[in-house]
Scaffold this active site. Sequence first.
Site, mmCIF file in Angstrom:
data_model
loop_
_atom_site.group_PDB
_atom_site.id
_atom_site.type_symbol
_atom_site.label_atom_id
_atom_site.label_comp_id
_atom_site.label_asym_id
_atom_site.label_seq_id
_atom_site.Cartn_x
_atom_site.Cartn_y
_atom_site.Cartn_z
ATOM 1 N N HIS A 250 -7.505 -18.607 35.286
ATOM 2 C CA HIS A 250 -6.136 -18.143 35.556
ATOM 3 C C HIS A 250 -5.500 -18.582 36.881
ATOM 4 O O HIS A 250 -4.528 -17.966 37.326
ATOM 5 C CB HIS A 250 -6.090 -16.616 35.524
ATOM 6 N N GLY B 23 -5.503 -22.375 31.115
ATOM 7 C CA GLY B 23 -6.092 -21.683 29.965
ATOM 8 C C GLY B 23 -5.189 -20.567 29.491
ATOM 9 O O GLY B 23 -5.160 -20.229 28.322
ATOM 10 N N HIS B 24 -4.468 -19.979 30.421
ATOM 11 C CA HIS B 24 -3.453 -18.971 30.076
ATOM 12 C C HIS B 24 -2.116 -19.544 30.510
ATOM 13 O O HIS B 24 -1.860 -19.724 31.696
ATOM 14 C CB HIS B 24 -3.732 -17.658 30.798
ATOM 15 N N HIS C 202 -4.356 -15.915 21.313
ATOM 16 C CA HIS C 202 -3.922 -14.843 22.212
ATOM 17 C C HIS C 202 -2.389 -14.801 22.240
ATOM 18 O O HIS C 202 -1.731 -15.801 22.519
ATOM 19 C CB HIS C 202 -4.502 -15.152 23.597
ATOM 20 N N GLU D 263 -6.830 -10.217 21.358
ATOM 21 C CA GLU D 263 -5.533 -9.793 21.883
ATOM 22 C C GLU D 263 -4.429 -10.643 21.253
ATOM 23 O O GLU D 263 -3.474 -11.047 21.923
ATOM 24 C CB GLU D 263 -5.466 -9.936 23.404
ATOM 25 N N GLU E 51 0.498 -5.992 22.162
ATOM 26 C CA GLU E 51 0.538 -5.765 23.612
ATOM 27 C C GLU E 51 1.973 -5.768 24.134
ATOM 28 O O GLU E 51 2.810 -6.573 23.692
ATOM 29 C CB GLU E 51 -0.288 -6.869 24.298
ATOM 30 N N CYS F 237 3.062 -6.911 26.863
ATOM 31 C CA CYS F 237 3.373 -8.250 27.395
ATOM 32 C C CYS F 237 3.733 -9.230 26.274
ATOM 33 O O CYS F 237 4.517 -10.163 26.499
ATOM 34 C CB CYS F 237 2.179 -8.833 28.140
ATOM 35 N N CYS G 189 -1.597 -6.109 33.488
ATOM 36 C CA CYS G 189 -0.519 -7.081 33.261
ATOM 37 C C CYS G 189 0.767 -6.420 32.755
ATOM 38 O O CYS G 189 1.871 -6.848 33.107
ATOM 39 C CB CYS G 189 -0.976 -8.139 32.268
ATOM 40 N N CYS G 190 0.626 -5.355 31.933
ATOM 41 C CA CYS G 190 1.818 -4.821 31.264
ATOM 42 C C CYS G 190 2.769 -4.037 32.169
ATOM 43 O O CYS G 190 3.991 -4.237 32.081
ATOM 44 C CB CYS G 190 1.416 -3.968 30.068
HETATM 45 O O1 FUB Z 1 -5.244 -12.536 31.000
HETATM 46 C C1 FUB Z 1 -4.036 -12.137 31.627
HETATM 47 C C2 FUB Z 1 -3.400 -11.031 30.831
HETATM 48 O O2 FUB Z 1 -4.311 -9.938 30.763
HETATM 49 C C3 FUB Z 1 -3.108 -11.368 29.398
HETATM 50 O O3 FUB Z 1 -1.867 -11.927 29.190
HETATM 51 C C4 FUB Z 1 -3.240 -10.050 28.738
HETATM 52 O O4 FUB Z 1 -3.388 -10.140 27.359
HETATM 53 C C5 FUB Z 1 -4.423 -9.459 29.440
HETATM 54 O O5 FUB Z 1 -5.607 -9.942 28.890
HETATM 55 ZN ZN ZN Z 2 -0.050 -7.023 29.246
#
Ligand code: FUB
Ligand code: ZN
Length: 632
Positions: free
Chosen positions: A128, A177-178, A261, A313, A329, A331, A397-398
Site C-alpha cells: 500500500h 496493489g491497491h 476487491h 471484501e 463496504e 468505501c 478506511c471507512c
Molecule cells: O486496504 C485498504 C482498505 O482497507 C481497503 O480499501 C478496505 O477494503 C480495507 O481492507
Molecule cells: Zn472502508
Amino acid sequence: MSVLKPLPFTAVTIADRFWAPRQRTNSETTIPHELAQCRSTGRIDNFAKAAGLMAGKFEGIFFNDSDVHKWVEAASYTLWTHPHPQWEAELDEVIAKIAASQQAEGYLNTYFTLVEPDKKWQNLGMMHELYCAGHLFEAAVAHYQATGKHTLLDVACRFAALIESTFGHGKRDGLPGHEGIELALVKLARVTGEARYMALAEYFVTRRGHSPSIFEKELETPDLPGGLGAYQHHFTRDGKFEGKYAQAHLPIQEQTECVGHAVRAMYLYSGAADIAYETGDSSISDALELLWRNVTEKRLYVTGGVGPSGHNEGFTTDYELPNVSAYAETCASIGLIFWAHRMFLLYGESRFVDVLETALYNGALSGISLDGRGFFYQNPLASHGGKHRHEWFGCACCPPNIARLLASVGQYIYAHGEKDLWVNLYVGGTAAATVAGDVSLKLTQETDYPWEGDVKITVTPETPVTFALNLRIPSWCDEFEAHVNGEAYKPHVNSNGYLSIERHWHTGDTVELALAMPIERVYAHPLIKENLGRFALRRGPLVYCFEDVDNPDGVFQTLSLADDASLEAAFHNELLGGVTLIRGAGTVLNASDWGNNLYLHAKPNLKRTDVTAIPYYAWCNRGAGQMAVWVF
Ligand code: FUB
Ligand code: ZN
C-alpha cells in the site's frame, strides 16, 4: 462523448434540511471525533516518530497513514464550508507533522520509514505505499483548493516527482496493489498543470493486467516485506497466480466483469475514466461501459452497495447478492460514487447519476450514524440483531472516507459544459457558474428533496444569456411537470435523461420542477435467490427498510404487506433527525401460536399488524436490532 466539468465544491453552497445539517454534524462532531481517534491510536504520532520529533515505534496497520490523509482531505473541505480558526490550526499542525516525516528524497510513508526502511517499493502488491501516496495527493489537492495554502501540495509534489522518476515506461515496472493513486495523480496533474503526473496515472491504468505480471514477478523477491501470506488473494485455489483480486488479470481494455476487491475496483475504474476523459481513448471508455453494465445489471445491491463477500471484501458472481452477509463496504459505495461521477462527466448521461444518487443516499450514507460518531464498515441489507455501529475500527478506511464524501458532496450537484449547465442532484442552496463561455451566473435551488420532489430554481445571470439548463429526470420518476416563469414547459426528456431548457435567461427567471415521488415496490431479478417472493420499498432516491423497533409484533422475519396494502408516506420531525416514514397494513406470524409445540399441523394464522418502514440510511441508530430491506 461529451466533456463536462463538475462545479467544484468551492462554487457550491448547501442550504437545505437534509445535507446542510449533515455537513454541520460532520464539521462539529465527525471531524474532531476522527482526529481524536487518529491521535489516540498513534496514527498522528507515527508521523512525528518518522520525522524524529518523538521517540517510539510505529503503531497500527501498515497503511494507517491513509486514514490521516483522508481525514486531512475531509477537514480541508470542511474548512471551506465551515471556517473555523481552531480547526485550521489543528489541521496545520497535522500537516506540519506529515511534512516533517517526508524523507530527503521525497519519500513519505511512516510504516516503511520506521519499520522496514530498506524495503521500500518491494511489495507493491500488498503493502500500500502507492495507495497511501494517492490519499496524500488527494488530501493535498483538497487542502490547496480549500485554503489556498501550498504546505501539503508541495509535499505531495515532491513525493509525486519521486514516484514519477521511479516508475513508468523505461523506468522501473511497478503498480499499486491497491489502486487509488491513479485518480489522485489526475487531480494533482489538473491542479499543478504537471503533465508528467497525468502520464504516470495513464501508465498505472494501462500497464495493469499486462504480462509479465508485475505482482507475480515481485513474488520472487526474497524476504518480501509483509510476507507472502498477504498475497493469498492473488492465487486461485490450486495455487496459480491470477490477479483478479487487484483487477490485474487483464488489461483494463479487456476487462468486462467487475472482479476482486471492490474498493480497489472502484478506484481503478474511476482512475481509468479520468484517463479516458483526458486522452479520449475509446478503448478504455468502451471497457468501462461494459464494466458498468456488468455491475449495474448483475452485481449491484438495491442500496448502491457493491462487493457482497467478506472473503475478498469484494465481488463474487453475477446475481450473488446476499442480504445478512452482505459486505457492501462503505468505501466501496463511495468508490462507486466516484466512478459514477466520472462516467457522467464522460458520457453526459443521467443513468450514471441515478446510480450515484442511489449509492449516496443509501449504501454510503448508511455508513455513518445520525450523530456523526458511529460507523459501519459493512452495510448489510438485513440483520438478525447483532450488528452495531462502531466509533472506529482497527482498519479504519471507512470513517474518514465518509467524512470526506459528506464534506465534498457539493461537487456532485452541478456540472457545466462549454455553454450549458447541468443540475444532477436536487439539493437546496446556491451555485456560481460560468455559462455561454464567459457569463457569470448564480443559481439558487429551493427544495425539500429527498422528502419531496418539488424543486424551484432561480437563475441570476450577470447579463441576459442563452444557454441550456439541463435538469436530470431521475430514473425512479415516471411523472413530472415543469414550469418556466410560471408557464407550463412542455416536458421532453432527451435521450441522455435530461429535461433540457434552452432559452434566453434573464435575472430572476425561475424553473419549477415537480417530480412525482410515489412509494414504489421494487422486485429483484429471480436469480438473486434470497429475494425471491420479496420486494423492497423505495420512495424517490431513498430505499427503505424495516426495523423491529418499529415493528415489534410477531416474528419480524415474516413481515409481509398485501399486494393491495395502501401505503402512506408522512414526514416525522421528531424521529431519526426528521424522516419520511412509510406506513401501511401488513401481516406477521405469531410465534406464540406454537405454544410448546415445535411443529404445527395446521397452517398458522397470519396476524394483521401495522407496518412501518424508515429510510435505509437511518437504520441502527436506536441500538442493534433486526432489520430487513426485502420483505414479503
Ligand atoms: O486496504 C485498504 C482498505 O482497507 C481497503 O480499501 C478496505 O477494503 C480495507 O481492507
Ligand atoms: Zn472502508
